[in-house]
Design an enzyme around this catalytic site. Structure first.
Site, PDB file in Angstrom:
ATOM      1  N   CYS A 175       0.811  -1.224   0.000  1.00 37.46           N
ATOM      2  CA  CYS A 175       0.000   0.000   0.000  1.00 37.46           C
ATOM      3  C   CYS A 175       0.844   1.273   0.000  1.00 37.46           C
ATOM      4  O   CYS A 175       0.529   2.235  -0.694  1.00 37.46           O
ATOM      5  CB  CYS A 175      -0.981  -0.004   1.167  1.00 37.46           C
ATOM      6  SG  CYS A 175      -0.254  -0.348   2.775  1.00 37.46           S
ATOM      7  N   ASP A 223      -7.551   5.243  -1.442  1.00 38.41           N
ATOM      8  CA  ASP A 223      -7.198   4.009  -0.748  1.00 38.41           C
ATOM      9  C   ASP A 223      -6.495   3.051  -1.710  1.00 38.41           C
ATOM     10  O   ASP A 223      -7.091   2.583  -2.686  1.00 38.41           O
ATOM     11  CB  ASP A 223      -8.471   3.357  -0.193  1.00 38.41           C
ATOM     12  CG  ASP A 223      -8.174   2.276   0.830  1.00 38.41           C
ATOM     13  OD1 ASP A 223      -7.083   1.686   0.755  1.00 38.41           O
ATOM     14  OD2 ASP A 223      -9.032   2.027   1.695  1.00 38.41           O
ATOM     15  N   HIS A 232      -5.666   0.006  -1.176  1.00 39.86           N
ATOM     16  CA  HIS A 232      -5.951  -1.389  -0.862  1.00 39.86           C
ATOM     17  C   HIS A 232      -7.007  -2.003  -1.778  1.00 39.86           C
ATOM     18  O   HIS A 232      -7.341  -3.186  -1.640  1.00 39.86           O
ATOM     19  CB  HIS A 232      -6.403  -1.520   0.601  1.00 39.86           C
ATOM     20  CG  HIS A 232      -5.416  -0.970   1.578  1.00 39.86           C
ATOM     21  ND1 HIS A 232      -5.479   0.335   2.049  1.00 39.86           N
ATOM     22  CD2 HIS A 232      -4.328  -1.527   2.148  1.00 39.86           C
ATOM     23  CE1 HIS A 232      -4.474   0.536   2.889  1.00 39.86           C
ATOM     24  NE2 HIS A 232      -3.756  -0.574   2.966  1.00 39.86           N
TER      25      HIS A 232
END
Length: 595
Positions: free
Chosen positions: A428, A552, A554
């Site tokens: 990440c 994000d 992820h």
């Protein structure tokens, strides 16, 4: 009687931004008994070889799309009384303005304590008459004007000396100014010249009517029902091609009877320049412009392109000239530059600085590097293509009142499992760094490619932060490593903020607002085993209510914007999104001051 006069909204902002005395040139478009003034350049007097002064006002015209012409002067002065300097103003304003017999003169009353005021005059018979003007918004300009992009090639063979280049380019200018050109709009399959107009159109047709003509499956053209012309496409862009007549007409043969050629041969050594010139010319045309005038406008755009190419060849004849068009937030028009193909960016620094000065742009951010050039071609999205600015179109944060500050410019969305790399569960922070590097690339601060995971690991090993065994591993990195990579790869320094828990982010609202307003760079936040990228903040300093706009990394899936937005992979997050019992570090990259 002067035409109905408009000033573009962005021009007004630029005029009010100037806080020092000086003089500049105005550029505008005349159409349908109206005038739109939308360009501003700070051209000054220079010296001739004999020491006499030389008027450079209007010299930037080739950089503007065809139809935008030098139309007058602007004076920035503390004393707004035009009568004090009326004679010199009139002399300067009428000297080189050819587009109108009544040039404009704008006087900006420079004020350091408040907003500047703007007075507009029209010069007729050496008398300055006040003109009332209206402000035209960017949306109105886009609705009323089309951009025509004409691309073609012309051969150039000549000596490498300045006089030889000048002579040959003059020949090309004469050639394209003759009646030997035909223009084609391939998306509409429409042809026109100064003597020919497509049968689907008439002498009363306008530029907007080209948009309403569609190519059929067989390649012929069909027109929509008569009545209102179709509005321009969303992009407001028409593409055009140029065809050069290679055979003589019967009339030419009659007027110029053929004679046996006389050939003289002289042998001597010389450097020869033999290249194909890539013509990439723009026009900014009002939708009501009659098509009978369009051919001449396109010829003018080619002429401007050739002028810029010639200037580039005279600066550097050893490298092919390449055209770049720039669409800046500060301007209501494109601005065209031609750079030598093989010259490094650092070599062009002084030239870019002069362009910033010419247009009155800030000198702490690059605008005219090659990477800043406008990209006309939009690649179709595929599974592997990257989304640009996926936060656009999201609903508001929901925070009542307060202040909102967002990232400046564009970035690409990087997340798990892209690039055929299985980094699910460990990559990440790598993806956050890739997003940040993409931001610096898309804003023109660097040409450094977005690094792979292995390149990031190798960078950390090379600077001594990690052991050799780190390369090829699946080890996490954090905010500090991000800052090391940015400094090593891009020369970008960063500020690190450490907080004891996610709740403490609410105490940093004003600090984050200040960062986005002054720097505008993405922020990486890492803590525990997770990393995210912050690209905006909405903070109410009265109530302490805050939400952060995050990207994000992820997410695992295809580049489906609706899925990404609907499921909150890009969206506004409350403080509860971050854990109360976890330490976090924020990496705030600082924007370099450069051009």
């Amino acid at each position: 009687m002067p035409p109905t006069t408009y000033l573009s909204e962005k021009l007004i902002d630029r005029l009010k931004f100037v806080k020092t005395n000086g003089v500049g040139s105005l550029y505008g478009i005349f159409y349908d008994n109206s005038a739109l003034i939308l360009g501003l350049s700070f051209e000054e007097y220079s010296r001739n070889d004999d020491g006499s002064s030389k008027n450079n006002f209007g010299s930037s015209q080739p950089h503007y799309p065809a139809e935008i012409d030098y139309c007058g002067l602007v004076s920035f002065q503390s004393d707004a009384s035009i009568e004090n300097d009326q004679a010199s103003f009139v002399a300067k304003a009428v000297e080189d303005v050819s587009i109108t017999d009544s040039p404009f003169v704008a006087v900006v009353n420079v004020s350091t304590s408040g907003p500047s005021t703007i007075s507009l005059y029209c010069c007729a018979s050496k008398i300055l008459n006040p003109v009332n003007y209206k402000i035209l918004s960017e949306k109105e300009i886009k609705n009323q004007f089309l951009t025509i992009r004409l691309c073609s090639k012309l051969p150039l063979t000549c000596g490498s000396k300045e006089q030889s280049i000048n002579d040959r380019m003059a020949d090309l200018q004469k050639k394209i100014s003759s009646d030997s050109l035909m223009f084609n709009f391939p998306d509409q399959n429409v042809f026109l010249s100064d003597t020919y107009l497509d049968s689907n159109l008439s002498g009363s047709s306008t530029a907007a009517d080209i948009v309403s003509v569609h190519k059929t499956e067989e390649g012929s053209t069909s027109s929509k029902k008569k009545g209102k012309a179709a509005p321009p496409s969303n992009t407001g862009l028409l593409t055009a091609k140029m065809y050069l007549r290679s055979t003589k007409s019967e009339e030419d043969n009659e007027n110029h009877p053929s004679n046996p050629p006389t050939v003289c041969q002289t042998k001597h050594e010389s450097d020869c320049l033999e290249i194909w010139l890539d013509i990439d010319a723009l026009s900014m045309v009002h939708t009501k412009k009659k098509l009978q005038h369009l051919s001449n406008i396109l010829v003018d755009s080619i002429s401007r392109s050739l002028t810029l190419i010639e200037q580039a060849l005279l600066r550097n004849s050893s490298s092919a000239p390449v055209t770049h068009h720039y669409s800046l937030n500060q301007l209501s028009h494109f601005f065209t530059l031609v750079y030598p193909e093989k010259v490094l960016e650092d070599t062009l620094k002084n030239y870019r600085e002069s362009l910033h000065k010419l247009l009155g742009l800030p000198t702490n951010q690059p605008f005219f590097r090659r990477g800043n050039a406008h990209q006309f071609e939009k690649k179709e999205k595929s599974f592997n293509s990257l989304l640009v600015n996926p936060h656009e179109g999201l609903p508001s944060s929901g925070v009542k009142s307060g202040e909102v500050a967002l990232i400046h410019g564009k970035y690409t969305y990087h997340h798990y499992m892209q690039d055929e790399i299985n980094d699910n569960g460990w990559g990440c922070a790598y993806r956050s760094l890739q997003l940040i590097v993409s931001w610096f690339r898309l804003q023109g601060f660097t040409n450094h490619p977005v690094p792979t995971h292995e390149e990031i690991q190798k960078c950390l090993v090379d600077i001594g932060d990690k052991p050799r065994t780190f390369i090829g591993s699946r080890q996490w990195i954090g905010s500090t490593e991000i800052s090391y990579c940015l400094e090593s790869m891009l020369g970008v320094t960063s500020r690190i903020i450490a907080i004891n828990s996610g709740e403490e982010l609410s105490e940093r609202g004003s600090e984050l607002i200040y960062h986005f307003k002054t720097q505008g760079t993405p922020i990486m936040i890492g803590g525990g085993v997770l990393a995210h990228t912050i690209i905006g903040v909405h903070f109410n300093n009265q109530t302490g209510n805050i939400k952060l706009l995050i990207v994000d990394p992820h997410y695992v899936g295809s580049e489906d914007l609706k899925t990404i937005q609907d499921n909150g992979w890009v969206g506004w997050k409350p403080i509860s999104f971050w854990q109360k019992n976890t330490f976090y570090n924020l990496c705030l990259p600082l924007k370099p001051n450069c051009v």
